[in-house]
Design an enzyme around this catalytic site. Structure first.
Site, short mmCIF file in Angstrom:
data_model
loop_
_atom_site.label_atom_id
_atom_site.label_comp_id
_atom_site.label_asym_id
_atom_site.label_seq_id
_atom_site.Cartn_x
_atom_site.Cartn_y
_atom_site.Cartn_z
N GLU A 1 124.33 29.81 -8.56
CA GLU A 1 123.67 29.40 -7.32
C GLU A 1 124.59 28.55 -6.44
O GLU A 1 124.13 27.84 -5.55
CB GLU A 1 122.38 28.64 -7.63
CG GLU A 1 121.37 29.53 -8.35
CD GLU A 1 119.98 28.91 -8.47
OE1 GLU A 1 119.77 27.78 -7.98
OE2 GLU A 1 119.12 29.55 -9.07
N LYS B 1 107.74 31.33 -6.82
CA LYS B 1 108.74 32.38 -6.63
C LYS B 1 107.96 33.68 -6.46
O LYS B 1 107.33 34.16 -7.41
CB LYS B 1 109.63 32.51 -7.85
CG LYS B 1 110.58 31.35 -8.13
CD LYS B 1 111.15 31.51 -9.54
CE LYS B 1 112.34 30.62 -9.81
NZ LYS B 1 112.66 30.58 -11.26
P1 PGA Z 1 116.38 32.20 -12.05
O1 PGA Z 1 116.43 30.62 -12.13
O2 PGA Z 1 116.24 32.62 -10.64
O3 PGA Z 1 117.64 32.63 -12.71
O4 PGA Z 1 115.17 32.62 -12.87
C1 PGA Z 1 115.87 29.77 -11.19
C2 PGA Z 1 115.03 28.70 -11.84
O5 PGA Z 1 114.88 28.64 -13.08
O6 PGA Z 1 114.43 27.91 -11.12
ZN ZN Z 2 113.41 26.91 -13.06
#
Ligand code: PGA
Ligand code: ZN
Length: 432
Positions: free
Chosen positions: A214, A344
């Site tokens: 990231e 998400k």
């Molecule tokens: P991921 O991680 O997008 O790889 O699932 C992001 C998070 O755990 O917040």
């Molecule tokens: Zn997370």
């Protein structure tokens, strides 16, 4: 009445060079727009399923040609020519429900959550364009609100766990600019700390700039506490007051080092109570105001204990625990497991279901952090979603790499257009 004329999709690559899906929606009015979807690495087990080709000779099985075909064939055949209601919320929900019904599995594994979400967002963008609305305004209407503030940034400074070399088990140490009243000043402050941290790492560990998934730095710290302390030092050395100007968040991502009911955080595995104590100690020693996945996704029994131990000082955020899944959120509300939702959209697979998750979290008095994924694309719709849905926090990775910058830059544009202030902070809920 919006009527879909055609849905198409294709395989594209995400920020890790892995395939993902981009879909295009064309309305009979002639308006057309596309959207692409992200993909996680540190995934919760209750997430909706992406459809991957499974061909080991191509992208090690990760190809998304089948998912693209779900759109080009199944979804296009079912949805082209269907008139949808004029009301935005009704149109989006009718489209999403039709896709859920057509898929007919509980986890969207037949057509693929990646295919379904790409269409859900591509339709939103096309319909917003058709109605001459900014995308954040369209998203706000979906949840019947008027946008009036911008989300507080939570920016990845250091990475460990699955997003880096696993040098420490925890996944992120995040900067939370507190005194900045604008996105513009929050980003400028973050830049100072990021550069200072990179210099510090070079001095102390002799390590040049190496970035994790990231865009965060991945210093070779021996322990999680050392990494958190390094963040505090970077804030100070950059000329800010830790806990006043800039506070910290951590994504512990504890599911990924939980084995046989023990947390393998250091040399000595911890049971759940010892893990809660450890997190409590971190909160005493460091200016941490947000703790994500402090316990594992299966450790339901101990989450209420975590919340009572630290919930008045920090957001107790559920990511893998909740998977943006209404059933899991209901359970967490009933048991008092958290006080904040990490939202998400691709964990659940449609905008309509994600909006339901948002409403449930808000009804419980929780805070909401809108999060992107570790595998992202240059698409910026998540920034519009964070503004439109009134997220308290926006978790978008670091301030490097264009898939992250696309969203920060979109927030700067929205800020310029509207002059809304950044969400006041901290905001923790004491409600049970
Ligand atoms: P991921 O991680 O997008 O790889 O699932 C992001 C998070 O755990 O917040
Ligand atoms: Zn997370």
């Amino acid at each position: 009445m919006p009527k879909i004329q055609r849905l198409t999709a294709r395989e594209i690559l995400d920020s890790r060079g892995r395939p993902t899906v981009s879909a295009t929606c064309t309305l009979e009015s002639g308006v057309s727009a596309s959207a692409s979807v992200p993909s996680g690495a540190s995934t919760g087990r209750a997430e909706a399923r992406e459809l991957r080709d499974g061909d080991p000779d191509r992208y090690r099985g990760l190809g998304c040609r089948k998912a693209a075909q779900s759109v080009n064939l199944d979804l296009n055949a079912a949805l082209a020519g269907v008139g949808l209601p004029d009301a935005i919320e009704a149109a989006q929900s009718q489209l999403d429900q039709a896709m859920i019904a057509l898929d007919s599995t509980p986890d969207k594994s037949r057509l693929g959550a990646n295919a379904i979400l790409a269409v859900s967002v591509a339709f939103a963008r096309t319909n917003a364009l058709d109605q001459r609305m900014p995308l954040y305004g369209y998203f706000a209407q979906l949840v019947r609100r008027e946008p009036d503030y911008l989300p507080r940034l939570t920016v990845n400074l250091f990475s460990g766990g699955k997003h880096a070399g696993g040098q420490v088990p925890i996944q992120d140490v995040l900067l939370i600019p507190q005194s900045a009243a604008s996105i513009d000043s929050a980003l400028a402050a973050t830049y100072e700390v990021y550069q200072t941290a990179a210099e510090l790492i070079l001095r102390r560990y002799g390590m040049r700039l190496l970035r994790a998934d990231e865009g965060g730095l991945a210093p070779p710290c021996k322990t999680a506490a050392e990494m958190i302390a390094l963040a505090v030092e970077s804030i100070e050395e950059a000329g800010f007051v830790p806990g006043k100007d800039i506070a910290l968040g951590v994504d512990v991502a504890a599911s990924h080092f939980y084995r046989d009911e023990r947390y393998e955080l250091g040399k000595q595995p911890l049971d759940s109570r010892a893990m809660i104590d450890r997190l409590g100690n971190w909160l005493q020693d460091y200016p941490i105001i947000s703790v994500e996945d402090g316990l594992a996704e299966d450790d339901w029994q101990h989450w209420p204990g975590l919340r009572s131990a630290i919930g008045d000082k920090a957001l107790v955020v559920g990511d893998d625990l909740l998977c943006t899944n209404p059933d899991r959120i209901r359970r967490a509300v009933e048991t008092g497991a958290c006080n904040a939702l990490l939202l998400k959209v691709n964990q659940v697979g449609t905008l309509t279901e994600a909006a339901r998750a948002l409403e449930m979290a808000r009804a419980a008095g929780w805070a909401v952090s809108l999060s992107v994924r570790s595998g992202e694309t240059e698409d910026d719709w998540a920034a519009d979603l964070a503004v439109g849905w009134g997220a308290d926090q926006f978790k978008n990775g670091s301030i490097t790499q264009s898939e992250r910058l696309a969203k920060y830059n979109r927030l700067l544009f929205i800020e310029e257009q509207n002059r809304w202030a950044v969400r006041a902070w901290p905001r923790t809920s004491k409600r049970a």
